[in-house]
Scaffold this active site. Structure first.
Site, PDB file in Angstrom:
ATOM      1  N   ASN A   1       0.770  -1.247   0.076  1.00 55.47           N
ATOM      2  CA  ASN A   1      -0.148  -0.077   0.118  1.00 55.47           C
ATOM      3  C   ASN A   1       0.944   1.092  -0.117  1.00 55.47           C
ATOM      4  O   ASN A   1       0.624   1.906   0.984  1.00 55.47           O
ATOM      5  CB  ASN A   1      -0.970  -0.013   1.257  1.00 55.47           C
ATOM      6  CG  ASN A   1      -2.166   0.801   0.937  1.00 55.47           C
ATOM      7  OD1 ASN A   1      -2.228   1.296  -0.056  1.00 55.47           O
ATOM      8  ND2 ASN A   1      -3.088   0.840   2.017  1.00 55.47           N
TER       9      ASN A   1
ATOM     10  N   HIS B   1      -8.503   3.367   8.738  1.00 55.23           N
ATOM     11  CA  HIS B   1      -9.052   2.041   8.251  1.00 55.23           C
ATOM     12  C   HIS B   1     -10.358   1.803   8.973  1.00 55.23           C
ATOM     13  O   HIS B   1     -11.245   1.235   8.216  1.00 55.23           O
ATOM     14  CB  HIS B   1      -8.119   0.820   8.610  1.00 55.23           C
ATOM     15  CG  HIS B   1      -7.023   0.774   7.569  1.00 55.23           C
ATOM     16  ND1 HIS B   1      -5.651   1.251   7.931  1.00 55.23           N
ATOM     17  CD2 HIS B   1      -7.066  -0.057   6.477  1.00 55.23           C
ATOM     18  CE1 HIS B   1      -5.133   0.983   6.755  1.00 55.23           C
ATOM     19  NE2 HIS B   1      -5.847   0.089   5.983  1.00 55.23           N
TER      20      HIS B   1
END
Length: 377
Positions: A271, A302
């Site tokens: 990521n 998140h």
């Protein structure tokens, strides 16, 4: 229908962008970027909580995902604008100087950045200055000015082969996800029979189950990168032969992830655009406890499933430990090529074990099953 529902919620991104834009125009550097960051994280946090209330543990496509990407765009733009207002640019790091934005974007430029058709849904994230150079057709000029290219021509290279390659790998990752996940389902970790297995079998299952989850991420990132490249966006520079490198919005170096020899190498290649954002917005700006701040912000970004926080807190501990181990132990293995190879083998196996141990709670999400697995391994 889920896709249509997502776009009915597009006002979240518009509201978030316009309020943040007003803050950027009104407040001075020093407070402006902090206010935008707090607004962004607060907005996405409310959406995460609401989603967990109506779709706990589900995978419904709603505005939360696109809003997470917009948090990265807007907060990074605010920080870049703050950097652009610093009078003495020599005080900034090379990365902050590279992405500094010295002129307030117009409303049209902001909305173009936010709603660019090739990365609105799932990104990947890109800095405003890179997007602006692309949309104005100045990518080659920007690279030359930054001394990142040996290419003298101002013409843009064709993305045909890079796009074709990424689409091929995207289908390959789909194939892996469809074939491997059924063999090692995450539900195995929730079964009572898991607790009765030997430690080695448990760790093997944890490693294989978490490995089987990664191809779906590789697929999404490959498709997103291909879409951006197909639009002409994604050139980071040129190699020694003058060939364009289409990896500006690359999110994962799969070979480095799957065969890494340290947790740092893994984090640097997983990521990646989110890592760039965290470094630009958090790591380079907080005065102390930088790594802890990065993991805390990443967890909040998140969502609020307990599994995220178990993963990121444990990741912080292992990253800190890994730095100490590398500093103290690695020099003992640098005497010969054989000892260096042995060190790489040991650290590669160790990283596999650590990666499985870190990420199973990220996939399980809930606290109780995550705690049970932690307790038994």
């Amino acid at each position: 229908m889920q896709f249509i529902s997502c776009y009915r919620q597009i006002w979240h991104i518009l509201f978030h962008s316009l309020i943040s834009y007003a803050i950027m125009l009104t407040f001075p550097a020093g407070s402006m970027e902090i206010l935008v960051f707090l607004l962004s994280m607060g907005h996405v946090s409310v959406c995460h909580i609401y989603r967990q209330l109506y779709d706990y543990g589900g995978y419904t496509l709603d505005i939360t995902g696109p809003l997470m990407i917009n948090v990265q765009r807007i907060s990074s733009l605010a920080c870049s604008l703050a950097d652009g207002r610093v009078k003495d640019q020599s005080k900034l790091s090379s990365s902050r100087k590279q992405h500094a934005v010295k002129k307030n974007p117009s409303l049209l430029e902001l909305l173009s950045y936010v709603f660019s058709f090739h990365n609105t849904i799932c990104g990947p994230f890109a800095f405003f200055d890179d997007y602006q150079a692309f949309i104005e057709g100045n990518t080659a000029k920007k690279l030359q000015n930054g001394d990142m290219s040996k290419q003298s021509s101002s013409s843009e290279p064709s993305p045909f082969w890079p796009v074709l390659k990424k689409i091929f790998f995207a289908f390959f990752y789909v194939f892996l996800a469809l074939k491997v996940v059924p063999i090692f389902p995450i539900s195995t970790l929730r079964e009572s029979s898991f607790q009765d297995k030997s430690f080695l079998i448990k760790m093997f299952l944890v490693i294989m189950i978490t490995t089987a989850q990664r191809p779906k991420y590789y697929f999404a990132w490959s498709i997103g990168e291909a879409a951006n490249n197909n639009a002409g966006f994604g050139i980071s520079g040129y190699d020694g032969k003058g060939n364009a490198k289409w990896d500006l919005v690359n999110n994962a170096d799969v070979a480095q992830i799957e065969f890494c020899t340290s947790l740092k190498v893994l984090l640097d290649n997983w990521n990646k655009t989110t890592t760039y954002w965290l470094r630009h917005v958090v790591y380079d700006r907080v005065p102390a406890f930088k790594m802890l701040a990065v993991f805390a912000v990443s967890g909040t970004w998140h969502g609020f499933y307990p599994g995220y926080y178990i993963t990121f807190f444990t990741g912080f501990l292992f990253t800190t430990a890994g730095r100490s181990i590398r500093k103290c132990i690695r020099p003992m293995f640098q005497g010969s090529k054989q000892s260096q190879f042995l060190y790489d083998v040991i650290t590669s196996i160790s990283t596999r074990v650590v990666l499985g141990y870190l990420t199973f709670s990220f996939v399980l999400l809930e606290f109780e099953p995550s705690w049970i697995v932690l307790k038994y391994v």
